[in-house]
Design a protein around this motif. Structure first.
Motif, PDB file in Angstrom:
ATOM      1  N   LEU A   1       0.813  -1.206   0.000  1.00 18.06           N
ATOM      2  CA  LEU A   1       0.000   0.000   0.000  1.00 18.06           C
ATOM      3  C   LEU A   1       0.850   1.262   0.000  1.00 18.06           C
ATOM      4  O   LEU A   1       0.550   2.208  -0.728  1.00 18.06           O
ATOM      5  N   GLU A   2       1.914   1.276   0.789  1.00 21.91           N
ATOM      6  CA  GLU A   2       2.733   2.492   0.872  1.00 21.91           C
ATOM      7  C   GLU A   2       3.375   2.808  -0.478  1.00 21.91           C
ATOM      8  O   GLU A   2       3.399   3.966  -0.910  1.00 21.91           O
TER       9      GLU A   2
ATOM     10  N   VAL B   1      -7.413   6.735   4.102  1.00 23.43           N
ATOM     11  CA  VAL B   1      -6.411   5.677   4.275  1.00 23.43           C
ATOM     12  C   VAL B   1      -6.687   4.978   5.599  1.00 23.43           C
ATOM     13  O   VAL B   1      -6.957   5.636   6.605  1.00 23.43           O
ATOM     14  N   VAL B   2      -6.619   3.658   5.576  1.00 23.04           N
ATOM     15  CA  VAL B   2      -6.837   2.846   6.780  1.00 23.04           C
ATOM     16  C   VAL B   2      -5.631   1.940   6.967  1.00 23.04           C
ATOM     17  O   VAL B   2      -5.188   1.291   6.018  1.00 23.04           O
ATOM     18  N   ARG B   3      -5.110   1.914   8.178  1.00 26.44           N
ATOM     19  CA  ARG B   3      -4.019   0.996   8.521  1.00 26.44           C
ATOM     20  C   ARG B   3      -4.432   0.285   9.805  1.00 26.44           C
ATOM     21  O   ARG B   3      -4.388   0.870  10.878  1.00 26.44           O
ATOM     22  N   GLU B   4      -4.861  -0.972   9.673  1.00 27.19           N
ATOM     23  CA  GLU B   4      -5.363  -1.758  10.804  1.00 27.19           C
ATOM     24  C   GLU B   4      -4.590  -3.070  10.895  1.00 27.19           C
ATOM     25  O   GLU B   4      -3.862  -3.438   9.973  1.00 27.19           O
ATOM     26  N   LYS B   5      -4.784  -3.795  11.979  1.00 26.28           N
ATOM     27  CA  LYS B   5      -4.117  -5.090  12.157  1.00 26.28           C
ATOM     28  C   LYS B   5      -4.512  -6.077  11.072  1.00 26.28           C
ATOM     29  O   LYS B   5      -3.709  -6.889  10.635  1.00 26.28           O
TER      30      LYS B   5
ATOM     31  N   GLY C   1      -5.286  -5.438   8.004  1.00 28.87           N
ATOM     32  CA  GLY C   1      -4.809  -5.039   6.682  1.00 28.87           C
ATOM     33  C   GLY C   1      -4.832  -3.539   6.517  1.00 28.87           C
ATOM     34  O   GLY C   1      -5.264  -2.795   7.399  1.00 28.87           O
ATOM     35  N   LYS C   2      -4.360  -3.085   5.359  1.00 32.80           N
ATOM     36  CA  LYS C   2      -4.295  -1.664   5.052  1.00 32.80           C
ATOM     37  C   LYS C   2      -5.043  -1.411   3.754  1.00 32.80           C
ATOM     38  O   LYS C   2      -5.130  -2.285   2.901  1.00 32.80           O
TER      39      LYS C   2
ATOM     40  N   CYS D   1      -6.779   2.025   1.040  1.00 32.07           N
ATOM     41  CA  CYS D   1      -7.030   3.437   0.776  1.00 32.07           C
ATOM     42  C   CYS D   1      -8.142   3.544  -0.251  1.00 32.07           C
ATOM     43  O   CYS D   1      -8.449   2.600  -0.969  1.00 32.07           O
TER      44      CYS D   1
ATOM     45  N   GLU E   1      -4.291  -3.797   0.780  1.00 34.86           N
ATOM     46  CA  GLU E   1      -3.163  -4.686   1.039  1.00 34.86           C
ATOM     47  C   GLU E   1      -3.601  -5.581   2.191  1.00 34.86           C
ATOM     48  O   GLU E   1      -3.892  -5.111   3.285  1.00 34.86           O
TER      49      GLU E   1
ATOM     50  N   ASN F   1      -3.178  -8.489   5.056  1.00 30.44           N
ATOM     51  CA  ASN F   1      -2.203  -9.196   5.897  1.00 30.44           C
ATOM     52  C   ASN F   1      -2.576 -10.669   5.851  1.00 30.44           C
ATOM     53  O   ASN F   1      -3.729 -11.021   6.004  1.00 30.44           O
TER      54      ASN F   1
END
Length: 138
Positions: free
Chosen positions: A95-96, A112-116, A118-119, A121, A135, A137
């Motif tokens: 994602l980055e 944009v979301v960044r969680e345990k 997954g990520k 946008c 993205e 996990n």
């Protein structure tokens, strides 16, 4: 007796935009889609383009006299408060890296979301339509 569900696969997503040429350009420059074909749908008074990137297709409609996208449909947390189709989502490996690349192309990043788990946008296309990139996990 219930019949088994026949096999099917994803074919395309679709969006409505005010300017077809601008949208074709945006999907090419920001996301790397290329024009597959253009056509007109008389019954809808719509000029249409099918754009393609690998096996992915997007159908873009420019309907004469269409209403603009309401402001509350341009931001994911408010958009989900209205029933109906929300967005299409694509998987990205990093994602980055994806965010850096689309920012360099002038993308409008809505969320944009960044969680345990997954990520992800959401981008707004040139008409404000939301498109998600995820993205996962593993």
């Amino acid at each position: 007796m219930q019949l088994p569900t026949p096999e099917f696969t994803f074919h395309h997503g679709g969006v409505s935009v005010p300017n077809l040429d601008e949208a074709i350009r945006w999907y090419a420059e920001v996301l790397g889609f290329e024009l597959e074909r253009r056509f007109h749908i008389n019954a809808a008074n719509a000029d249409v383009a099918m754009v393609k990137r690998g096996a992915l297709r997007f159908e873009i409609f420019a309907v004469h006299g269409a209403l603009p996208l309401p402001d509350d449909r341009r931001y994911p947390p408010s958009d989900i408060k209205t029933h109906g189709n929300k967005h299409v989502a694509f998987r990205v490996n990093d994602l980055e890296e994806f965010l850096r690349a689309v920012q360099s192309r002038g993308a409008d990043i809505a969320f944009v979301v960044r969680e345990k788990f997954g990520k992800g946008c959401f981008l707004r296309d040139c008409a404000g339509n939301l498109i998600e990139f995820v993205e996962e996990n593993n």
